[in-house]
Design a protein around this motif. Structure first.
Motif: not given
Length: 78
Positions: A9-12, A64-65, A52-54, A18-22
């Protein structure tokens, strides 16, 4: 081309994932369409109750991590 979706949802923690995925995509040298899914109704459609989920190509891989860059690279290459 692979589709990678960061569900959150946009939490920290979601932003960090998202940064780790990039970083993982760049490190692995693969091409992927990265999408950020923030709509809670869309997230629930994946069966995810903890963010978060991927998801990779519509299949949830991590929940969840905030996975490390190395963990994400392994998921993307499997």
């Amino acid at each position: 081309m692979m589709t990678v979706q960061v569900l959150g949802t946009g939490c920290r923690k979601c932003v960090a994932l998202k940064e780790h995925v990039d970083a993982a995509i760049q490190q692995a040298g693969i091409q992927a369409d990265v999408q950020k899914v923030e709509d809670i109704n869309e997230i629930v459609k994946f069966g995810v109750m903890s963010t978060p989920a991927l998801a990779v190509d519509g299949e949830v891989k991590i929940v969840g991590k905030v996975a490390t860059v190395d963990e994400i690279v392994k998921v993307l290459q499997s």
